[in-house]
Enzyme design. Structure first.
Site: not given
Ligand code: 13P
Length: 252
Positions: A9-11, A98, A96, A214, A168, A235-236, A174
């Site tokens: 997930n590149w966000k 967010e 998600h 994470s 999640e 994510g990251g 994050g």
């Molecule tokens: P991180 O891997 O940056 O914690 O993000 C996870 C995430 O929200 C994937 O959708």
């Protein structure tokens, strides 16, 4: 045997030129390799069309990060399931945390989005998870049960079979603080039991449940080695091809 899925997930990262370069790095990294793990990337909306072209003929699938539940019309700024399909998306991340917290998406809105995705043959990656406060107040299982009950309300077992669930925990997203493999496994097992009670053993045994929060090359192997963890939503660590592919290799 459930297949493992590693999704990135590149966000809100990577403009078009840097999306093109990350996709090309990922393609180079996996060239000549035959993974059992399914790889999905979810770039921002502005890169989806190009990504769709660049991924043609590869074993990488394309997903979007969000969509609206209406089919078309006066919804300024929104994108429909059909539009995502038209640029080659097979998956869409829905629910998600967010989106839930920053954009006030409720279980009911997420339910409508899942419905629209299914209608258009897009596979939802349905995200659920508790906040730190909820965990500390021992509400984790209650929250997960609510998100599943309302998020999946009205769907047949056949429809739910096409979904991927991503657990999640919000406190792990994050933050660099991942759930321990046993904490994650405990919730995954709870989700599987819930699916068995609500639907059937067949659904519970076969539905893919990813862990997200994470995930890094250093912790991926142990997390995904748990009985009920079928991959990762990253994510990251998916923003660089080498760390993303290391996670894919950990899934193998
Ligand atoms: P991180 O891997 O940056 O914690 O993000 C996870 C995430 O929200 C994937 O959708």
């Amino acid at each position: 045997m459930r297949k493992k899925i590693v999704a990135g997930n590149w966000k809100m990262n990577k403009d078009l030129p840097s999306s093109i370069s990350l996709i090309s790095d990922i393609k180079n990294e996996i060239a000549g390799k035959n993974y059992n793990t399914k790889i999905i990337i979810c770039p921002p909306a502005t890169s989806l069309e190009t990504a769709g072209v660049l991924l043609k003929g590869t074993n990488i699938s394309l997903g979007a990060q969000n969509m609206y539940f209406e089919e078309s019309g006066a919804y300024t700024g929104e994108i429909s399931a059909k539009m995502l399909k038209s640029v080659g998306c097979q998956y869409v991340i829905l629910g998600h945390s967010e989106r839930r917290t920053i954009f006030n998406e409720t279980d009911e809105i997420i339910n409508l989005k899942i419905k629209a995705a299914l209608k258009n043959n897009l596979k939802p990656i349905f995200c659920i998870g508790e906040t730190l406060e909820e965990r500390e107040n021992e509400k984790t299982f209650q929250v997960i049960e609510r998100q599943i009950t309302y998020g999946l309300k009205g769907f047949t077992e056949l429809e739910i079979e096409t979904l991927v669930i991503a657990y999640e925990p919000v406190w792990a997203i994050g933050t660099g603080r991942n759930a321990t493999p046993s904490q994650a496994q405990e919730v995954h097992k709870f989700i599987r039991n819930l699916l068995q009670i609500k639907y059937s053993s067949n659904l519970s045994d076969n539905l893919i449940i990813q862990y997200g929060g994470s995930v890094k090359p250093e912790n991926a192997r142990e997390l995904m080695a748990q009985n009920d963890i079928d991959g990762a939503l990253v994510g990251g660590a998916c923003l660089q091809s080498d760390s993303f592919i290391k996670i894919v290799e950990a899934a193998e």
